[in-house]
Design an enzyme around this catalytic site. Structure first.
Site, PDB file in Angstrom:
ATOM      1  N   HIS B 188       0.821  -1.205   0.000  1.00 52.54           N
ATOM      2  CA  HIS B 188       0.000   0.000   0.000  1.00 52.54           C
ATOM      3  C   HIS B 188       0.853   1.253   0.000  1.00 52.54           C
ATOM      4  CE1 HIS B 188      -3.974  -1.557   0.083  1.00 52.54           C
ATOM      5  NE2 HIS B 188      -3.639  -2.445   1.010  1.00 52.54           N
ATOM      6  N   GLU B 429       7.755   1.629 -46.803  1.00 48.39           N
ATOM      7  CA  GLU B 429       9.140   1.770 -46.339  1.00 48.39           C
ATOM      8  C   GLU B 429      10.147   1.374 -47.405  1.00 48.39           C
ATOM      9  OE1 GLU B 429       9.579  -0.757 -42.859  1.00 48.39           O
ATOM     10  OE2 GLU B 429       8.171  -2.204 -43.680  1.00 48.39           O
ATOM     11  N   ASP B 453      13.491   2.602 -42.402  1.00 45.26           N
ATOM     12  CA  ASP B 453      13.875   1.810 -43.561  1.00 45.26           C
ATOM     13  C   ASP B 453      13.782   2.627 -44.850  1.00 45.26           C
ATOM     14  OD1 ASP B 453      14.848  -0.604 -42.682  1.00 45.26           O
ATOM     15  OD2 ASP B 453      12.854  -1.489 -42.418  1.00 45.26           O
ATOM     16  N   CYS B 500       5.067   6.233 -38.804  1.00 46.06           N
ATOM     17  CA  CYS B 500       5.338   5.568 -37.533  1.00 46.06           C
ATOM     18  C   CYS B 500       6.835   5.418 -37.282  1.00 46.06           C
ATOM     19  CB  CYS B 500       4.650   4.199 -37.473  1.00 46.06           C
ATOM     20  SG  CYS B 500       5.294   3.021 -38.657  1.00 46.06           S
TER      21      CYS B 500
END
Lengths: 85, 539
Positions: B188, B429, B453, B500
């Site tokens: 806790h 890519e 890439d 991305c």
């Protein structure tokens, strides 16, 4: 006597918080309410007993209700499991 | 200066005076009594008082920390009133004719032992709750109520272990950090520290020498270090770290929940890249709007055999469920090149970056591919899933993938297994994919540009070759034009287009990407809020 089975969905299983809430809910009824983990049984009105079953996620538990207000208890506890566990 | 180590359960930096907290040792005496009923009455009165105290603690916690944390004291109240506990104590007083303190102590130990024997860390941690209520009862019975010493200024608390009731008895604004010798991530104390937003270190190798009280200390919740009487250099470094952390927290707070929209009203989907199930916590913590790249390789790496459909299903399902309806884009297996797994038995290659990898393996080993697709489709019933395929160079690849996807869907339908609507997209890519982006866009729902890439193939520079670092320019106009063309082709054919790769988080380019019309940026969760800030400041 009435009973239902339920597979616990909560990530942590029946840990302290839901165990406390369950016991509070169960205490509202007169009938005997038993929680069976398949390994051990516990009186659903006793928090230590409920917690020490150590029910984890994915475990199927059986709830049995025996006594005068078993119908009302069945409905309330079933709703409780669906909403909290 | 002395430096000690422990396990950090909540990050952050605290600088201030140390305070060694020791609870008064509780020695429980055992003596015989004559009147069990009177002793039971004494115990019952103490129990009532303990319940009252817990009610007050619950209120205080609710005010200082939060409702969920306050419930622990309600659980303590229930433990106090638990029939097994109560009957254990009263039974012992009646039968053994011993004093209430001793009966509470023994019964408490027995109950705690049940929890300690369970094979679950969380439940073992609950033994501390039982000890906590026993101590409280004994203190009331024997008139030696424990209380936290008054602390004149905010301090770093060093303790053996802290019971939840002790943790909250401290004034919230008087605690800078908590350091304990015992404890765990599930205790806790750790949970409360997280909620109170203060650094917390458990299992620390500290001495609990009271002479430490009043000395300067630094708690580094990032590394788990505790510096005692820090030297000037350490102090300066840690002050800087603390300042950065505070700035980051402020930024975090102010941007959470705000939409990612430019000044002129263009909405950009701000998603996160993740590489494992655990990363989802960071995604939610940083308020990402979805997962734009879920690398599935971790399921395949570091093991001796292919992961089963069931194993994969569980992981995808967990991630998708946790995201609660927000989009989760799963990239199918991208193994090969720098990521190898022996059981795939891929022959040694001269040039693995241009070798047998990613979708090339999947289309060559359809059974492996189908296992993954089935797992993803099954998991799609639990939220919003999308799939994207890496290393695409031709339309025929995409057509073949779609055939396989249709087979998987037909099999699932046949078996009456539910699945959701799944958007299909490809990673762009390779320069080949960019050049035929118009043709590819007609086949898919979305593009996600893998800039790492794409840059290496466009510039013909091996990313791993350090001697080329000086000419590896990710801002090269050729790369930016590749991205521009990809976005345009996507939009002509009604597909959306995101990034991305690492370039997505490059804030020098954010403005240019928005001008190009990029629909989505997927970045590491830690960049989410900073990037949201940048986008909101862009026209």
């Amino acid at each position: 006597m009435k009973e239902f089975k339920y597979v616990v969905q909560d990530e942590l299983g029946i840990h302290a918080r839901p165990a406390g809430l369950l016991v509070k809910e169960a205490a509202k009824f007169k009938c005997a309410i038993t929680l069976d983990s398949g390994v051990k049984k516990a009186d659903a009105k006793r928090i230590m007993a409920v917690m020490s079953l150590g029910v984890k996620k994915g475990v199927e538990v059986t709830l049995t209700f025996d006594g005068e207000d078993e119908d009302a208890a069945f409905a309330a506890i079933e709703t409780f499991f669906k909403e909290n566990l | 200066m002395e430096t000690r180590q422990g396990k950090s359960v909540f990050a952050g930096v605290a600088i201030g005076k140390l305070f060694v907290y020791k609870k008064a040792a509780q020695v429980v005496e055992k003596y015989a009594i004559d009147d069990p009923q009177a002793e039971i009455a004494r115990y019952m009165a103490a129990k009532e008082k303990a319940v009252e105290q817990l009610a007050l603690l619950k209120e205080k916690t609710m005010r200082d920390v939060g409702e969920a944390e306050a419930e622990i004291f309600e659980a303590h109240q229930m433990l106090l009133e638990d029939l097994d506990f109560v009957e254990g104590i009263t039974g012992m007083i009646e039968q053994d004719k011993v004093n209430a303190e001793y009966a509470v102590f023994v019964t408490g130990e027995q109950c705690a032992a049940i929890f300690l024997s369970m094979d679950d860390d969380y439940m073992r941690g609950r033994a501390a709750d039982i000890n906590d209520i026993s101590s409280r009862l004994i203190a009331i019975l024997s008139g030696t109520q424990v209380s936290a010493e008054a602390m004149p200024e905010p301090v770093i608390i060093l303790a053996e272990d802290l019971a939840p009731s002790e943790t909250v008895q401290f004034e919230k604004d008087k605690i800078l950090a908590l350091v304990t010798q015992k404890g765990s991530a599930n205790s806790h104390t750790a949970i409360l520290a997280r909620m109170m937003n203060i650094p917390c270190i458990v299992t620390a190798d500290i001495d609990l020498d009271t002479s430490l009280s009043g000395k300067m200390g630094i708690v580094d919740g990032f590394t788990g270090n505790i510096h005692i009487e820090p030297d000037e250099v350490t102090m300066a470094v840690m002050q800087e770290k603390k300042k950065r952390e505070e700035e980051r927290k402020l930024l975090l707070q102010s941007l959470k929940g705000l939409p990612t929209v430019t000044k002129s009203g263009k909405h950009v989907h701000l998603y996160a890249n993740i590489g494992s199930e655990e990363d989802v916590d960071a995604v939610l913590e940083n308020d990402s709007e979805g997962i734009g790249l879920f690398r599935s390789e971790f399921l395949y790496l570091g093991r001796d055999d292919y992961p089963t459909e069931e194993e994969q299903f569980q992981v995808y399902k967990n991630v998708i469920s946790k995201m609660n309806g927000k989009k989760v884009i799963i990239r199918t297996l991208d193994i090969g090149a720098d990521k190898q797994a022996d059981y795939f038995k891929i022959p040694k290659e001269e040039n693995p970056a241009m070798g047998y990898r990613a979708i090339r393996i999947c289309l060559g080993r359809v059974d492996v591919f189908k296992t993954q697709l089935r797992a993803i489709y099954r998991a799609s019933a639990y939220g919003t899933a999308s799939i994207m395929f890496p290393m695409i160079i031709s339309v025929s690849e995409v057509k073949r993938i779609k055939e396989i996807v249709e087979e998987v869907k037909a099999e699932l339908t046949q078996a009456d297994i539910p699945f959701g609507d799944v958007e299909l997209g490809i990673m762009v890519e390779t320069p080949a994919a960019v050049m035929i982006a118009d043709m590819l866009a007609a086949e898919v729902d979305f593009f996600s540009i893998g800039t790492n890439d794409l840059t290496q193939y466009t510039l013909a520079i091996d990313r791993q070759n350090q001697s080329l670092d000086n000419i590896y320019d990710p801002h090269h106009e050729a790369v930016l034009r590749m991205i521009q063309r990809t976005v345009e082709c996507a939009h002509v054919h009604g597909a959306w287009c995101g990034i991305c790769g690492e370039l997505g988080a490059d804030m020098e380019l954010t403005r240019r990407f928005i001008q190009m019309g990029i629909d989505e940026l997927s970045v590491s969760p830690v960049f989410t809020l900073e990037l949201r800030k940048k986008i909101r400041e862009t026209e």
